[in-house]
Scaffold this active site. Sequence first.
Site, short mmCIF file in Angstrom:
data_model
loop_
_atom_site.label_atom_id
_atom_site.label_comp_id
_atom_site.label_asym_id
_atom_site.label_seq_id
_atom_site.Cartn_x
_atom_site.Cartn_y
_atom_site.Cartn_z
N ASN A 33 17.15 21.79 17.65
CA ASN A 33 18.39 21.06 17.35
C ASN A 33 18.56 20.95 15.85
O ASN A 33 19.64 21.18 15.30
CB ASN A 33 18.36 19.65 17.94
CG ASN A 33 18.44 19.60 19.45
OD1 ASN A 33 17.86 18.70 20.06
ND2 ASN A 33 19.15 20.52 20.08
N GLU A 57 17.42 22.02 30.86
CA GLU A 57 18.68 22.28 30.16
C GLU A 57 19.38 23.51 30.76
O GLU A 57 18.74 24.33 31.44
CB GLU A 57 18.39 22.49 28.66
CG GLU A 57 19.60 22.85 27.79
CD GLU A 57 20.70 21.81 27.82
OE1 GLU A 57 21.36 21.66 28.87
OE2 GLU A 57 20.92 21.16 26.77
N HIS A 82 16.91 13.87 25.71
CA HIS A 82 15.73 13.90 24.83
C HIS A 82 16.12 13.65 23.38
O HIS A 82 17.26 13.90 22.96
CB HIS A 82 15.01 15.24 24.95
CG HIS A 82 15.87 16.41 24.54
ND1 HIS A 82 16.08 16.77 23.23
CD2 HIS A 82 16.57 17.29 25.29
CE1 HIS A 82 16.86 17.82 23.17
NE2 HIS A 82 17.19 18.17 24.40
#
Length: 228
Positions: free
Chosen positions: A15, A87, A9
Amino acid sequence: MPKLILCRHGQSEWNAKNLFTGWEDVNLSEQGINEATRAGEKVRENNIAIDVAFTSLLTRALDTTHYILTESKQQWIPVYKSWRLNERHYGGLQGLNKDDARKEFGEEQVHIWRRSYDVKPPAETEEQREAYLADRRYNHLDKRMMPYSESLKDTLVRVIPFWTDHISQYLLDGQTVLVSAHGNSIRALIKYLEDVSDEDIINYEIKTGAPLVYELTDDLEVIDKYYL
């Protein structure tokens, strides 16, 4: 010739904030939207006709899939979603700033949790777990399968059956498959595809929003791989 496209992604909001994300559901950042859009443009520019797509149940991967297929003018193809492509579950680290975690637990310990193949981070709390169990997207999942925390090895154990039972079947039929997922679920697929050692796979860096193409033989041996 079967062709597999793996794409992590685009950058997520967490992030960008340097937070452990795992199964926490966060949106793409503005940069992440641009990365996902550009990934779709690259697919179109390279005239890649995707037959089917697979993604996780997390918004950042779902949205990346949407941007890739929209920009490549292929938003009509079938898209299958599974928790098995989520994830890696970072347990009690989820939501923590990585620098703060290093201060609290030590640089070496955090490195071990992040980069060891078979070491799990601390487990999430029962309160955190109950929040996941209450999430409708996981209603179909036996709660005994819901992780408290995962190592990369644990992630591989849940990803590979989905590869074998679903993704690989389309490739064996000669189709072109997009898997839009996450750093560690993609790392698990790469380990399996390329027979990467436990020691080496932890050092593989998976770029955000960068389509990685595998050209495969009819029995799914790797012929070539390259980034678009």
